[in-house]
Design a protein around this motif. Sequence first.
Motif, short mmCIF file in Angstrom:
data_model
loop_
_atom_site.label_atom_id
_atom_site.label_comp_id
_atom_site.label_asym_id
_atom_site.label_seq_id
_atom_site.Cartn_x
_atom_site.Cartn_y
_atom_site.Cartn_z
N ASN B 28 44.57 40.23 41.69
CA ASN B 28 44.52 40.83 43.01
C ASN B 28 45.72 41.75 43.28
O ASN B 28 46.18 41.88 44.42
CB ASN B 28 44.43 39.76 44.11
CG ASN B 28 43.84 40.31 45.41
OD1 ASN B 28 42.94 41.15 45.36
ND2 ASN B 28 44.34 39.86 46.53
N HIS B 29 46.22 42.38 42.21
CA HIS B 29 47.35 43.28 42.36
C HIS B 29 46.94 44.58 43.03
O HIS B 29 45.85 45.11 42.78
CB HIS B 29 47.96 43.60 40.98
CG HIS B 29 48.76 42.48 40.41
ND1 HIS B 29 49.18 42.46 39.10
CD2 HIS B 29 49.23 41.35 40.98
CE1 HIS B 29 49.88 41.37 38.89
NE2 HIS B 29 49.93 40.67 40.01
N GLU B 30 47.85 45.09 43.87
CA GLU B 30 47.58 46.36 44.53
C GLU B 30 47.82 47.56 43.60
O GLU B 30 47.09 48.53 43.63
CB GLU B 30 48.48 46.50 45.76
CG GLU B 30 48.16 45.50 46.86
CD GLU B 30 49.10 45.62 48.04
OE1 GLU B 30 48.85 44.95 49.06
OE2 GLU B 30 50.08 46.38 47.95
N SER B 49 47.81 53.94 40.78
CA SER B 49 47.05 53.70 42.00
C SER B 49 47.76 52.64 42.83
O SER B 49 48.16 51.61 42.29
CB SER B 49 45.64 53.24 41.65
OG SER B 49 44.96 52.78 42.81
N ASN B 51 46.30 51.41 45.66
CA ASN B 51 45.28 50.56 46.27
C ASN B 51 43.93 51.23 46.06
O ASN B 51 43.83 52.30 45.46
CB ASN B 51 45.53 50.36 47.76
CG ASN B 51 45.11 48.96 48.24
OD1 ASN B 51 44.10 48.41 47.75
ND2 ASN B 51 45.86 48.40 49.14
N VAL B 52 42.90 50.58 46.55
CA VAL B 52 41.55 51.13 46.38
C VAL B 52 41.49 52.53 46.98
O VAL B 52 42.00 52.77 48.07
CB VAL B 52 40.53 50.21 47.08
CG1 VAL B 52 39.14 50.83 47.02
CG2 VAL B 52 40.53 48.84 46.42
N ARG B 68 39.60 54.38 41.39
CA ARG B 68 39.90 53.01 41.83
C ARG B 68 38.94 52.68 42.97
O ARG B 68 39.26 52.72 44.14
CB ARG B 68 41.35 52.92 42.33
CG ARG B 68 41.76 51.47 42.60
CD ARG B 68 42.48 50.86 41.46
NE ARG B 68 42.89 49.49 41.70
CZ ARG B 68 44.07 49.14 42.22
NH1 ARG B 68 44.94 50.07 42.61
NH2 ARG B 68 44.38 47.86 42.37
N GLU B 70 37.27 49.73 43.07
CA GLU B 70 37.45 48.30 43.35
C GLU B 70 38.89 47.96 43.02
O GLU B 70 39.50 48.59 42.15
CB GLU B 70 36.53 47.44 42.49
CG GLU B 70 35.08 47.80 42.56
CD GLU B 70 34.35 47.17 41.38
OE1 GLU B 70 33.69 46.14 41.59
OE2 GLU B 70 34.47 47.69 40.27
N LYS B 71 39.41 46.94 43.66
CA LYS B 71 40.81 46.60 43.45
C LYS B 71 41.08 46.17 42.01
O LYS B 71 42.13 46.46 41.45
CB LYS B 71 41.20 45.46 44.40
CG LYS B 71 42.69 45.34 44.64
CD LYS B 71 42.96 44.39 45.77
CE LYS B 71 44.42 44.40 46.14
NZ LYS B 71 44.70 43.50 47.28
N ARG B 72 40.15 45.50 41.38
CA ARG B 72 40.42 44.94 40.07
C ARG B 72 40.28 45.94 38.93
O ARG B 72 40.82 45.71 37.85
CB ARG B 72 39.49 43.75 39.83
CG ARG B 72 38.01 44.10 39.80
CD ARG B 72 37.17 42.84 39.65
NE ARG B 72 37.44 42.19 38.38
CZ ARG B 72 37.64 40.88 38.25
NH1 ARG B 72 37.59 40.10 39.31
NH2 ARG B 72 37.88 40.34 37.08
N SER B 93 49.38 46.39 35.72
CA SER B 93 49.20 46.11 37.14
C SER B 93 50.41 45.33 37.65
O SER B 93 51.08 44.61 36.89
CB SER B 93 47.92 45.33 37.41
OG SER B 93 48.04 43.97 37.02
#
Lengths: 118, 113
Positions: B28-30, B49, B51-52, B68, B70-72, B93
């Motif tokens: 769940n890293h930004e 990146s 964030n999304v 990006r 999705e976050k993952r 990440s």
Amino acid sequence: AQKVTQAQTEISVVEKEDVTLDCVYETRDTTYYLFWYKQPPSGELVFLIRRNSFDEQNEISGRYSWNFQKSTSSFNFTITASQVVDSAVYFCALSEAVGSGNTGKLIFGQGTTLQVKP
Amino acid sequence: EAQVTQNPRYLITVTGKKLTVTCSQNMNHEYMSWYRQDPGLGLRQIYYSMNVEVTDKGDVPEGYKVSRKEKRNFPLILESPSPNQTSLYFCASWKGEGSTEAFFGQGTRLTVV
């Protein structure tokens, strides 16, 4: 601008010798982080250590030790009694603290290839 | 297990044939980033990146695209690969504010002929 210099491109030692890998950095930030990574022949990056700019204590982990000196902007890495398994490329890296527009981007040195001969 | 997963590990392709290298993290890293590693140059950042839907160029972005959605996931796209993009690529990440410990994928060795 931030910069990391590893002046030693390649080092060759005989097993059981001590070896020091040099790292000199440049940054205008007052808060920053320094890292060492190991890249064995298999290619992955293995995290060894992180040091923040406010902690100048030297650190020892088994045969590994790190000497951080802000006065000379250096973060040197010493392997004591080297072993063949220490043969790898070693990278020193610098990052800014995340926040206030900083992304935490890692700036890498060119890498030092260490060969430990039996 | 916390990890960053890249695929494929090895890829040989021909000049001009579009390719995508995938990167996925389960922490769940930004922040996510792509680096390329070349002899004598260390690792250089291609794109990152925060964030999304938020991406930006790194030091060597020419010839690459990222997304990006999705976050993952943070795929690296080479629309028209050229031999000078032959390199070892790493995805990374990190959490974001207050943390700079980056986690790296296993690397993707790309050869463009």
